[in-house]
Design a protein around this motif. Structure first.
Motif, PDB file in Angstrom:
ATOM      1  N   UNK A 118      -1.081  -5.341  -0.501  1.00  0.00           N
ATOM      2  CA  UNK A 118      -0.778  -4.833   0.838  1.00  0.00           C
ATOM      3  C   UNK A 118      -1.832  -3.834   1.279  1.00  0.00           C
ATOM      4  N   UNK A 119      -2.629  -4.219   2.286  1.00  0.00           N
ATOM      5  CA  UNK A 119      -3.717  -3.344   2.738  1.00  0.00           C
ATOM      6  C   UNK A 119      -3.298  -2.435   3.891  1.00  0.00           C
ATOM      7  N   UNK A 120      -2.175  -2.776   4.552  1.00  0.00           N
ATOM      8  CA  UNK A 120      -1.708  -1.933   5.658  1.00  0.00           C
ATOM      9  C   UNK A 120      -0.952  -0.729   5.088  1.00  0.00           C
ATOM     10  N   UNK A 121      -1.210   0.466   5.640  1.00  0.00           N
ATOM     11  CA  UNK A 121      -0.667   1.689   5.031  1.00  0.00           C
ATOM     12  C   UNK A 121       0.828   1.662   4.693  1.00  0.00           C
ATOM     13  N   UNK A 122       1.669   1.238   5.656  1.00  0.00           N
ATOM     14  CA  UNK A 122       3.110   1.257   5.386  1.00  0.00           C
ATOM     15  C   UNK A 122       3.488   0.264   4.292  1.00  0.00           C
ATOM     16  N   UNK A 123       2.917  -0.938   4.402  1.00  0.00           N
ATOM     17  CA  UNK A 123       3.203  -1.971   3.403  1.00  0.00           C
ATOM     18  C   UNK A 123       2.647  -1.555   2.040  1.00  0.00           C
ATOM     19  N   UNK A 124       1.501  -0.919   2.071  1.00  0.00           N
ATOM     20  CA  UNK A 124       0.884  -0.448   0.830  1.00  0.00           C
ATOM     21  C   UNK A 124       1.767   0.614   0.157  1.00  0.00           C
ATOM     22  N   UNK A 125       2.295   1.505   0.985  1.00  0.00           N
ATOM     23  CA  UNK A 125       3.200   2.536   0.446  1.00  0.00           C
ATOM     24  C   UNK A 125       4.405   1.878  -0.214  1.00  0.00           C
TER      25      UNK A 125
END
Ligand code: ZN
Length: 174
Positions: free
Chosen positions: A129-136
């Motif tokens: 997950x490269x998108x911040x929220x998904x990565x979190x």
């Protein structure tokens, strides 16, 4: 002052000097013993990533843990502890939790993951997950797994989980 009085003052000064030196030596011996006995607050688990080495030190300094924590660096941090993709890291992690407890009586595990982590890319492949929220959320899911295993294997240890951005700022995830 007569000669006798001067001698007396001189010998008293020498005695108090000797006492002071002995006192300082005693203190440093005590300090050394305290170091040897080795009680530190926490075991820190970080990734190996070169980009955040100084930021991690700064982060732990900010927690008032300067020279008061054991540190274990394994690629992926939380992921290294629990991912089936890294069995030798799993073992190294659990071995070192026990070693840190035995040697330094740590009371807490502090896990510091970071964004854009190469180990996460390897473990999740296209699902990384490269998108911040998904990565979190991806880090959180791994951290939850580690949290559950910690509770089972080391219920006496507290655990805190953080995620660091590449600018060195960190947020608590769990
Ligand atoms: Zn990493």
């Amino acid at each position: 002052m007569c000669r006798l009085e001067l001698d007396h003052v001189d010998s008293m000064a020498r005695i108090s000097r000797r006492r002071l030196v002995a006192g300082i030596a005693g203190l440093s011996l005590l300090a050394l013993r305290a170091k040897a006995a080795g009680h530190v607050g926490a075991l820190a688990l970080t990734c190996i990533d070169y980009r955040l080495v100084d930021d991690a030190v700064h982060f732990f300094d900010g927690m008032h843990l300067t020279n008061e924590y054991d540190q274990l660096s394994l690629a992926g941090a939380s992921l290294a502890a629990v991912s089936e993709k890294f069995p030798s890291s799993n073992k190294a992690f659990w071995d070192h939790v026990q070693i840190a407890k035995d040697l330094h009586h740590v009371k807490k595990l502090i896990v510091l993951d970071h964004r854009d982590c190469g180990a996460y890319k390897v473990a999740f492949g296209k699902a990384f997950a490269a998108q911040p929220d998904a990565e979190t959320m991806q880090h959180k899911s791994v951290m939850l797994k580690l949290h559950a295993q910690m509770a089972k294997r080391h219920p006496d240890l507290a655990a805190e989980f953080y995620l660091m951005a590449l600018d060195g700022s960190a947020q608590r995830v769990l």
